[in-house]
Design a protein around this motif. Structure first.
Motif, PDB file in Angstrom:
ATOM      1  N   ILE A 122       0.926  -1.321   0.007  1.00  0.00           N
ATOM      2  CA  ILE A 122       0.009  -0.133   0.037  1.00  0.00           C
ATOM      3  C   ILE A 122       0.850   1.031   0.033  1.00  0.00           C
ATOM      4  O   ILE A 122       0.489   2.062  -0.636  1.00  0.00           O
ATOM      5  N   ALA A 123       1.766   1.208   0.641  1.00  0.00           N
ATOM      6  CA  ALA A 123       2.829   2.462   0.801  1.00  0.00           C
ATOM      7  C   ALA A 123       3.505   2.603  -0.525  1.00  0.00           C
ATOM      8  O   ALA A 123       3.597   3.788  -1.028  1.00  0.00           O
ATOM      9  N   SER A 124       3.955   1.252  -1.157  1.00  0.00           N
ATOM     10  CA  SER A 124       4.400   1.539  -2.769  1.00  0.00           C
ATOM     11  C   SER A 124       3.195   2.208  -3.445  1.00  0.00           C
ATOM     12  O   SER A 124       3.558   3.147  -4.411  1.00  0.00           O
ATOM     13  N   GLU A 238       5.928  -5.913  16.446  1.00  0.00           N
ATOM     14  CA  GLU A 238       6.701  -5.649  15.362  1.00  0.00           C
ATOM     15  C   GLU A 238       6.090  -4.338  14.471  1.00  0.00           C
ATOM     16  O   GLU A 238       6.882  -3.944  13.760  1.00  0.00           O
ATOM     17  N   LEU A 239       4.915  -4.014  14.774  1.00  0.00           N
ATOM     18  CA  LEU A 239       4.437  -3.088  13.985  1.00  0.00           C
ATOM     19  C   LEU A 239       4.056  -1.814  14.986  1.00  0.00           C
ATOM     20  O   LEU A 239       3.716  -0.652  14.204  1.00  0.00           O
ATOM     21  N   ARG A 240       4.090  -2.075  16.012  1.00  0.00           N
ATOM     22  CA  ARG A 240       3.352  -1.112  16.981  1.00  0.00           C
ATOM     23  C   ARG A 240       4.158   0.457  16.777  1.00  0.00           C
ATOM     24  O   ARG A 240       3.461   1.365  16.706  1.00  0.00           O
ATOM     25  N   SER A 241       5.381   0.338  16.773  1.00  0.00           N
ATOM     26  CA  SER A 241       6.270   1.706  16.440  1.00  0.00           C
ATOM     27  C   SER A 241       5.716   2.227  15.684  1.00  0.00           C
ATOM     28  O   SER A 241       5.551   3.369  15.449  1.00  0.00           O
ATOM     29  N   LEU A 242       5.868   1.458  14.188  1.00  0.00           N
ATOM     30  CA  LEU A 242       5.264   2.224  12.933  1.00  0.00           C
ATOM     31  C   LEU A 242       4.011   2.645  12.773  1.00  0.00           C
ATOM     32  O   LEU A 242       3.880   3.784  12.471  1.00  0.00           O
ATOM     33  N   ILE A 243       3.067   1.952  13.280  1.00  0.00           N
ATOM     34  CA  ILE A 243       1.617   2.207  13.433  1.00  0.00           C
ATOM     35  C   ILE A 243       1.601   3.534  14.227  1.00  0.00           C
ATOM     36  O   ILE A 243       0.720   4.708  14.013  1.00  0.00           O
ATOM     37  N   GLU A 259       9.743   5.179   4.223  1.00  0.00           N
ATOM     38  CA  GLU A 259      10.306   4.955   5.420  1.00  0.00           C
ATOM     39  C   GLU A 259       9.264   3.704   5.843  1.00  0.00           C
ATOM     40  O   GLU A 259       9.944   2.678   6.581  1.00  0.00           O
ATOM     41  N   VAL A 260       8.352   3.583   5.520  1.00  0.00           N
ATOM     42  CA  VAL A 260       7.277   2.621   5.990  1.00  0.00           C
ATOM     43  C   VAL A 260       7.588   1.200   5.107  1.00  0.00           C
ATOM     44  O   VAL A 260       7.730   0.017   5.800  1.00  0.00           O
ATOM     45  N   ILE A 261       7.877   1.353   3.857  1.00  0.00           N
ATOM     46  CA  ILE A 261       8.403   0.362   3.067  1.00  0.00           C
ATOM     47  C   ILE A 261       9.564  -0.321   3.743  1.00  0.00           C
ATOM     48  O   ILE A 261      10.030  -1.728   3.838  1.00  0.00           O
TER      49      ILE A 261
END
Length: 509
Positions: A122-124, A238-243, A259-261
């Motif tokens: 989705i980021a892409s 594994e996803l918490r910091s990014l979210i 950065e998301v990718i």
């Protein structure tokens, strides 16, 4: 899944023979068709109430041109459109698979590796969309399709076409509850980082099956979004910091799509087996169904049977007769009981009643901007008054029961006027309040609490409206209500009307 055409559906749009129904969204109906070479297409047919608006057509044509520049592996390309057709339409590549919304609801949260691949893809897609100076504006699980070779983002940019005059709707939210960036919820301009916020909310939904901002009313979700009150219970570490960074209230605090990718293990490469078995089985069933329809002969190209057109005309005529009769009865009743204000022009009287009124992927798209559908029914035991109001240049005093035109009372709660050749506005003047009117979002059930919260969070003193617009208002004395515009004649005249409901309460707990 696909469904057969009914006798109210068109059989051909823009030269494309329609083969099945895919669903319905905020802007119109969606149908399956095939290009001459056999490529499956999703044909979106715009609703008549939008098609009749010249301003919408101009915005729609502009957004279509911009969206046609977008390409990439993880977007469903916009292939052709008819913005100037009698019924505007657009054609995109049909993606075989469920929406992310339907997939998670049916089969549960995604495994971590699947969720990471989804987020990176989705980021892409957003990188490609933003590189063409397009902002999605309504990125949500309903606008992401889960396909065998990776997800696809759909409906990018087109949501803006339903936004009526940005300069006058700067405090009206356009988007899907729970996935709308704080700046958008507050009526500010959407930016690329607004789509990154939506991506963060999508990532949490995909990984947990829940909304980061709860499942309450539209207004309550907006309050939590603008206050930065995301609940990330159950989020994989594994996803918490990014979210968390994607959901930053401050757009400058959100990561870039690159950065998301990078945080999701680099360039996404969905391979065979990237989806759970249940979703793979679902896609296989859809593929078989598509092949079955493609093998069948196309239905006749007639748009509608004549008998149905005649029937709709008769129904419309009958409905008009009922409305006219009801209006006459209400007016007679008011004229008989209006001795308290004998000097008023009968044309300015307001109607009253003493009795409370009681994808494109094959699934419906997510919520959209202000709905043209009929008003929902309010809770009967809370209604103080309901009826037809006539809005003119002197405005309506909604603190009188029934509401009256009374320019000498010192209170003018609502007035409707034409600001230019295309736009009508409702001005709400509630005792000097800066926020006294707000659009009721599509699908929202009106209540004193919902209207109060909407006005408190995204309210304004002026709304752009059209026929069938539904909006909440708050009066000088603190009463709340909602109204549906039933007629706009243009200008500050006595010919503008709305069906309104006022609740006799100032308690909103």
């Amino acid at each position: 899944m696909l469904s057969t055409l009914n006798n109210r559906d068109p059989r051909e749009i823009g030269g494309y023979r329609l083969r099945a129904r895919l669903g319905a969204g905020g802007m119109g109906e969606v149908y399956l068709s095939f290009a001459p070479g056999g490529r499956p297409l999703a044909i979106k047919v715009i609703r008549p109430e939008y098609a009749d608006d010249p301003a919408f057509r101009a915005r729609f044509a502009h957004e279509v041109r911009a969206a046609q520049e977008v390409s990439g592996r993880y977007t469903a390309p916009l292939l052709e459109a008819g913005p100037d057709a009698p019924v505007p339409w657009l054609a995109t590549a049909y993606v075989i698979g469920p929406t992310l919304l339907d997939a998670v609801r049916a089969y549960g949260p995604l495994p971590l590796s699947t969720a990471q691949t989804l987020i990176a893809a989705i980021a892409s897609a957003l990188q490609n969309i933003h590189s063409c100076d397009v902002i999605h504006r309504d990125l949500s699980p309903g606008n992401v399709i889960i396909a065998a070779d990776g997800p696809r983002v759909i409906d990018f940019g087109i949501a803006r076409a339903t936004d009526i005059t940005k300069s006058l709707m700067t405090r009206t939210p356009i988007g899907t509850p729970g996935f709308m960036a704080p700046e958008v919820a507050l009526g500010r301009e959407a930016v690329p980082a607004s789509d990154v916020f939506a991506l963060g909310a999508i990532a949490y939904f995909a990984a947990t099956g829940r909304s980061a901002y709860g499942d309450g009313t539209f207004a309550s979700q907006l309050l939590r979004i603008t206050n930065g009150e995301a609940d990330l219970t159950g989020c994989p570490q594994e996803l918490r910091s990014l979210i968390e960074r994607c959901l930053s209230v401050d757009p400058t605090g959100r990561p870039t799509t690159a950065e998301v990718i990078a945080e999701c293990a680099g360039t996404p490469r969905p391979a065979e087996g990237w989806l759970p078995p249940a979703m793979t089985t679902d896609i296989a069933a859809r593929t078989a169904e598509l092949a079955r329809i493609a093998a069948q002969p196309a239905p006749p190209a007639e748009v509608l049977p004549r008998r149905n057109s005649a029937l709709r005309w008769l129904i419309a005529a009958g409905a008009a007769t009922v409305v006219l009769t009801a209006a006459i009865l209400v007016t007679v009743k008011l004229l008989a009981g209006s001795t308290a204000d004998p000097g008023r022009d009968p044309e300015e009287l307001a109607g009253s009643s003493s009795t409370p009124a009681a994808q494109v992927s094959g699934t419906a798209a997510a919520a959209s901007p202000p709905s043209p559908s009929p008003s929902p029914s309010p809770t009967a035991d809370e209604v103080g008054w309901t009826g037809v109001i006539r809005i003119n240049r002197d405005g309506i005093d909604m603190d009188r029961i029934p509401p009256t035109v009374d320019p000498n009372a010192g209170v003018i709660d609502l007035e409707l006027g034409l600001t230019n050749d295309l736009e009508s506005t409702i001005d709400g003047i509630g005792g000097g309040r800066e926020t006294s009117v707000a659009h009721l979002p599509a699908g929202a059930q009106p209540s004193p609490r919902t209207c109060h919260d909407l006005i408190s969070t995204v309210g304004t003193t002026r709304l752009v409206v059209q026929k069938n617009s539904i909006f909440c208002f708050q009066t000088e004395k603190g009463l709340v209500g909602y109204a549906t515009i039933t007629k706009i004649s243009g200008g500050f005249t006595a010919g503008n009307t709305a069906k309104a409901t006022v609740w006799a309460t100032t308690e909103f707990a």
